[in-house]
Design a protein around this motif. Sequence first.
Motif, PDB file in Angstrom:
ATOM      1  N   LEU A   1       6.286   2.161  15.504  1.00 40.09           N
ATOM      2  CA  LEU A   1       7.342   2.948  16.141  1.00 40.09           C
ATOM      3  C   LEU A   1       8.655   2.821  15.386  1.00 40.09           C
ATOM      4  N   ALA A   2       8.925   1.649  14.861  1.00 38.60           N
ATOM      5  CA  ALA A   2      10.140   1.460  14.068  1.00 38.60           C
ATOM      6  C   ALA A   2      10.096   2.303  12.794  1.00 38.60           C
ATOM      7  N   VAL A   3       8.939   2.351  12.161  1.00 37.77           N
ATOM      8  CA  VAL A   3       8.781   3.159  10.942  1.00 37.77           C
ATOM      9  C   VAL A   3       8.936   4.645  11.265  1.00 37.77           C
ATOM     10  N   LEU A   4       8.329   5.100  12.362  1.00 39.13           N
ATOM     11  CA  LEU A   4       8.465   6.499  12.766  1.00 39.13           C
ATOM     12  C   LEU A   4       9.924   6.847  13.062  1.00 39.13           C
ATOM     13  N   SER A   5      10.619   5.959  13.749  1.00 41.31           N
ATOM     14  CA  SER A   5      12.027   6.188  14.086  1.00 41.31           C
ATOM     15  C   SER A   5      12.892   6.261  12.831  1.00 41.31           C
ATOM     16  N   ALA A   6      12.636   5.370  11.892  1.00 40.06           N
ATOM     17  CA  ALA A   6      13.394   5.378  10.639  1.00 40.06           C
ATOM     18  C   ALA A   6      13.115   6.654   9.849  1.00 40.06           C
ATOM     19  N   ALA A   7      11.867   7.088   9.848  1.00 38.77           N
ATOM     20  CA  ALA A   7      11.520   8.328   9.148  1.00 38.77           C
ATOM     21  C   ALA A   7      12.236   9.516   9.780  1.00 38.77           C
ATOM     22  N   LEU A   8      12.244   9.572  11.107  1.00 37.57           N
ATOM     23  CA  LEU A   8      12.922  10.676  11.787  1.00 37.57           C
ATOM     24  C   LEU A   8      14.419  10.666  11.484  1.00 37.57           C
ATOM     25  N   ALA A   9      15.019   9.493  11.482  1.00 37.80           N
ATOM     26  CA  ALA A   9      16.445   9.401  11.166  1.00 37.80           C
ATOM     27  C   ALA A   9      16.721   9.898   9.744  1.00 37.80           C
ATOM     28  N   THR A  10      15.794   9.639   8.843  1.00 41.82           N
ATOM     29  CA  THR A  10      15.958  10.035   7.442  1.00 41.82           C
ATOM     30  C   THR A  10      15.817  11.538   7.248  1.00 41.82           C
ATOM     31  N   VAL A  11      14.901  12.158   7.969  1.00 42.43           N
ATOM     32  CA  VAL A  11      14.602  13.583   7.748  1.00 42.43           C
ATOM     33  C   VAL A  11      15.057  14.469   8.909  1.00 42.43           C
TER      34      VAL A  11
ATOM     35  N   ALA B   1      11.154  15.068   1.855  1.00 45.31           N
ATOM     36  CA  ALA B   1      11.069  14.789   3.294  1.00 45.31           C
ATOM     37  C   ALA B   1       9.613  14.669   3.728  1.00 45.31           C
ATOM     38  N   LYS B   2       8.750  15.516   3.174  1.00 47.70           N
ATOM     39  CA  LYS B   2       7.318  15.418   3.474  1.00 47.70           C
ATOM     40  C   LYS B   2       6.778  14.065   3.031  1.00 47.70           C
ATOM     41  N   GLY B   3       7.242  13.573   1.888  1.00 50.67           N
ATOM     42  CA  GLY B   3       6.817  12.260   1.412  1.00 50.67           C
ATOM     43  C   GLY B   3       7.199  11.155   2.388  1.00 50.67           C
ATOM     44  N   VAL B   4       8.425  11.221   2.904  1.00 49.49           N
ATOM     45  CA  VAL B   4       8.882  10.240   3.897  1.00 49.49           C
ATOM     46  C   VAL B   4       8.017  10.331   5.154  1.00 49.49           C
ATOM     47  N   ILE B   5       7.781  11.557   5.604  1.00 48.48           N
ATOM     48  CA  ILE B   5       7.012  11.767   6.836  1.00 48.48           C
ATOM     49  C   ILE B   5       5.569  11.308   6.669  1.00 48.48           C
ATOM     50  N   TYR B   6       4.926  11.719   5.573  1.00 46.19           N
ATOM     51  CA  TYR B   6       3.526  11.333   5.384  1.00 46.19           C
ATOM     52  C   TYR B   6       3.379   9.824   5.200  1.00 46.19           C
TER      53      TYR B   6
ATOM     54  N   PRO C   1       0.822  -1.211   0.000  1.00 50.56           N
ATOM     55  CA  PRO C   1       0.000   0.000   0.000  1.00 50.56           C
ATOM     56  C   PRO C   1       0.856   1.260   0.000  1.00 50.56           C
ATOM     57  N   ASN C   2       0.324   2.313  -0.564  1.00 50.76           N
ATOM     58  CA  ASN C   2       0.966   3.612  -0.534  1.00 50.76           C
ATOM     59  C   ASN C   2       0.511   4.299   0.752  1.00 50.76           C
ATOM     60  N   TYR C   3       1.317   4.225   1.779  1.00 47.69           N
ATOM     61  CA  TYR C   3       0.900   4.728   3.084  1.00 47.69           C
ATOM     62  C   TYR C   3       0.762   6.242   3.128  1.00 47.69           C
ATOM     63  N   SER C   4       1.476   6.958   2.249  1.00 47.54           N
ATOM     64  CA  SER C   4       1.319   8.407   2.264  1.00 47.54           C
ATOM     65  C   SER C   4      -0.096   8.791   1.849  1.00 47.54           C
ATOM     66  N   SER C   5      -0.739   7.959   1.030  1.00 50.74           N
ATOM     67  CA  SER C   5      -2.120   8.242   0.639  1.00 50.74           C
ATOM     68  C   SER C   5      -3.100   7.908   1.765  1.00 50.74           C
TER      69      SER C   5
ATOM     70  N   ALA D   1       5.940  11.170  16.787  1.00 47.56           N
ATOM     71  CA  ALA D   1       4.938  11.356  15.738  1.00 47.56           C
ATOM     72  C   ALA D   1       4.603  12.841  15.558  1.00 47.56           C
ATOM     73  N   LEU D   2       4.496  13.561  16.650  1.00 43.46           N
ATOM     74  CA  LEU D   2       4.156  14.986  16.575  1.00 43.46           C
ATOM     75  C   LEU D   2       5.282  15.813  15.964  1.00 43.46           C
ATOM     76  N   LYS D   3       6.527  15.497  16.280  1.00 47.03           N
ATOM     77  CA  LYS D   3       7.651  16.198  15.654  1.00 47.03           C
ATOM     78  C   LYS D   3       7.596  16.032  14.144  1.00 47.03           C
ATOM     79  N   LEU D   4       7.344  14.807  13.712  1.00 45.19           N
ATOM     80  CA  LEU D   4       7.251  14.549  12.278  1.00 45.19           C
ATOM     81  C   LEU D   4       6.065  15.294  11.663  1.00 45.19           C
ATOM     82  N   TYR D   5       4.947  15.277  12.347  1.00 48.88           N
ATOM     83  CA  TYR D   5       3.753  15.963  11.850  1.00 48.88           C
ATOM     84  C   TYR D   5       4.029  17.454  11.642  1.00 48.88           C
ATOM     85  N   TYR D   6       4.628  18.100  12.628  1.00 49.31           N
ATOM     86  CA  TYR D   6       4.895  19.540  12.509  1.00 49.31           C
ATOM     87  C   TYR D   6       5.980  19.836  11.479  1.00 49.31           C
ATOM     88  N   ALA D   7       6.928  18.942  11.307  1.00 45.18           N
ATOM     89  CA  ALA D   7       7.933  19.123  10.251  1.00 45.18           C
ATOM     90  C   ALA D   7       7.272  19.052   8.883  1.00 45.18           C
TER      91      ALA D   7
END
Length: 112
Positions: free
Chosen positions: A81-91, A50-55, A4-8, A34-40
């Motif tokens: 949580l692992a996905v959120l952590s990886a996203a934060l590390a990326t962006v 980066a928005k694509g990774v976060i969304y 699935p395309n999770y950003s959608s 999650a909130l840090k990523l949301y506000y970024a």
Amino acid sequence: MITPNYSSQFSTPMFWSSLAKYMKRLGRKSLLLALKLYYAAADASTPAWAKGVIYSALGYLICPIDAIPDMLPVIGLTDDLAVLSAALATVAAHVTESHRLKAEASLQAMFG
């Protein structure tokens, strides 16, 4: 296998609804992530990639269909949580002090 395309899957109302639903199970530290990523992602200066990774990561968090179903006690949110952590590390370079402060203020409002 179809992935699935999770950003959608991401929407602001679903994001806030999911946080409220899983608030206690996620805990303060995970909610802050999650909130840090949301506000970024909401920041106009954050690059589109980066928005694509976060969304995608936030969409994964709110989507009930993922690697480990969220309904399972104890382990249900570990993949999220692992996905959120990886996203934060990326962006990480695009998550600013302002995003962190907004996230902490939202967290304070949620937990009182």
